[in-house]
Design a protein around this motif. Sequence first.
Motif, PDB file in Angstrom:
ATOM      1  N   GLU A  33      -9.562  34.713   4.470  1.00  0.00           N
ATOM      2  CA  GLU A  33     -10.577  33.719   4.829  1.00  0.00           C
ATOM      3  C   GLU A  33     -10.470  33.483   6.332  1.00  0.00           C
ATOM      4  O   GLU A  33      -9.375  33.380   6.878  1.00  0.00           O
ATOM      5  N   THR A  34     -11.624  33.411   6.973  1.00  0.00           N
ATOM      6  CA  THR A  34     -11.678  33.193   8.412  1.00  0.00           C
ATOM      7  C   THR A  34     -12.504  31.946   8.672  1.00  0.00           C
ATOM      8  O   THR A  34     -13.513  31.708   8.001  1.00  0.00           O
ATOM      9  N   SER A  35     -12.081  31.158   9.659  1.00  0.00           N
ATOM     10  CA  SER A  35     -12.832  29.959  10.017  1.00  0.00           C
ATOM     11  C   SER A  35     -14.199  30.355  10.568  1.00  0.00           C
ATOM     12  O   SER A  35     -14.410  31.499  11.000  1.00  0.00           O
ATOM     13  N   ALA A  36     -15.111  29.406  10.580  1.00  0.00           N
ATOM     14  CA  ALA A  36     -16.486  29.680  11.014  1.00  0.00           C
ATOM     15  C   ALA A  36     -16.541  30.239  12.434  1.00  0.00           C
ATOM     16  O   ALA A  36     -17.361  31.098  12.736  1.00  0.00           O
ATOM     17  N   ASP A  37     -15.649  29.780  13.288  1.00  0.00           N
ATOM     18  CA  ASP A  37     -15.655  30.254  14.682  1.00  0.00           C
ATOM     19  C   ASP A  37     -14.735  31.456  14.893  1.00  0.00           C
ATOM     20  O   ASP A  37     -14.523  31.880  16.021  1.00  0.00           O
ATOM     21  N   SER A  54      -3.209  33.508  11.156  1.00  0.00           N
ATOM     22  CA  SER A  54      -3.433  33.936  12.527  1.00  0.00           C
ATOM     23  C   SER A  54      -4.259  32.863  13.227  1.00  0.00           C
ATOM     24  O   SER A  54      -5.321  32.470  12.730  1.00  0.00           O
ATOM     25  N   ILE A  55      -3.760  32.389  14.396  1.00  0.00           N
ATOM     26  CA  ILE A  55      -4.424  31.299  15.117  1.00  0.00           C
ATOM     27  C   ILE A  55      -4.730  31.752  16.544  1.00  0.00           C
ATOM     28  O   ILE A  55      -3.832  32.210  17.261  1.00  0.00           O
ATOM     29  N   ASP A  56      -5.981  31.600  16.932  1.00  0.00           N
ATOM     30  CA  ASP A  56      -6.388  31.912  18.304  1.00  0.00           C
ATOM     31  C   ASP A  56      -5.684  30.939  19.257  1.00  0.00           C
ATOM     32  O   ASP A  56      -5.580  29.743  18.979  1.00  0.00           O
ATOM     33  N   GLU A  57      -5.213  31.457  20.363  1.00  0.00           N
ATOM     34  CA  GLU A  57      -4.455  30.634  21.322  1.00  0.00           C
ATOM     35  C   GLU A  57      -5.256  29.459  21.859  1.00  0.00           C
ATOM     36  O   GLU A  57      -4.682  28.443  22.244  1.00  0.00           O
ATOM     37  N   SER A  61      -4.020  24.129  22.192  1.00  0.00           N
ATOM     38  CA  SER A  61      -4.017  22.981  23.106  1.00  0.00           C
ATOM     39  C   SER A  61      -4.580  21.715  22.465  1.00  0.00           C
ATOM     40  O   SER A  61      -4.426  20.629  23.003  1.00  0.00           O
ATOM     41  N   ASP A  62      -5.232  21.837  21.313  1.00  0.00           N
ATOM     42  CA  ASP A  62      -5.834  20.683  20.651  1.00  0.00           C
ATOM     43  C   ASP A  62      -5.305  20.577  19.225  1.00  0.00           C
ATOM     44  O   ASP A  62      -5.826  21.188  18.293  1.00  0.00           O
ATOM     45  N   LYS A  63      -4.256  19.786  19.075  1.00  0.00           N
ATOM     46  CA  LYS A  63      -3.572  19.654  17.785  1.00  0.00           C
ATOM     47  C   LYS A  63      -4.514  19.213  16.668  1.00  0.00           C
ATOM     48  O   LYS A  63      -4.507  19.764  15.569  1.00  0.00           O
ATOM     49  N   LEU A  66      -6.924  21.998  15.645  1.00  0.00           N
ATOM     50  CA  LEU A  66      -6.166  23.015  14.923  1.00  0.00           C
ATOM     51  C   LEU A  66      -5.909  22.583  13.483  1.00  0.00           C
ATOM     52  O   LEU A  66      -6.120  23.344  12.543  1.00  0.00           O
ATOM     53  N   GLU A  67      -5.464  21.350  13.313  1.00  0.00           N
ATOM     54  CA  GLU A  67      -5.203  20.838  11.968  1.00  0.00           C
ATOM     55  C   GLU A  67      -6.469  20.854  11.111  1.00  0.00           C
ATOM     56  O   GLU A  67      -6.442  21.259   9.948  1.00  0.00           O
ATOM     57  N   ASP A  68      -7.588  20.420  11.690  1.00  0.00           N
ATOM     58  CA  ASP A  68      -8.855  20.401  10.951  1.00  0.00           C
ATOM     59  C   ASP A  68      -9.254  21.806  10.504  1.00  0.00           C
ATOM     60  O   ASP A  68      -9.626  22.028   9.348  1.00  0.00           O
ATOM     61  N   PHE A  69      -9.199  22.770  11.443  1.00  0.00           N
ATOM     62  CA  PHE A  69      -9.567  24.145  11.113  1.00  0.00           C
ATOM     63  C   PHE A  69      -8.630  24.738  10.064  1.00  0.00           C
ATOM     64  O   PHE A  69      -9.066  25.459   9.171  1.00  0.00           O
TER      65      PHE A  69
END
Length: 107
Positions: A33-37, A54-57, A61-63, A66-69
Amino acid sequence: MFGDLSGMMNKLKEAQKEVEVTKARLNSVLVDETSADKKIKVTLTANREIKAISIDESLLSDKEELEDFLIITLNKAIEKASKINESEMAVAAKKGMPNIPGMDMFK
């Protein structure tokens, strides 16, 4: 009468074995599953075990973002895996179940 009971017990044991085989097989079925963005990708098994995230860098910078996504993406992946799991387990259970009138719970 007892012959039928013995046969039913054997069928139930066969169903249990089939369910166990299916559980083991579902460990190798991967759900992505991939996030919308496209900034987060998660991979889990059909048994709902997380295998990779896997998290884009740019999200580091925005905790809060990141948590929401992560929550949204993980929930979508878990939903997909659950549907596969439930469908496969129902097929496995039904395959070995004796034909008992009124017990067609695996439709």
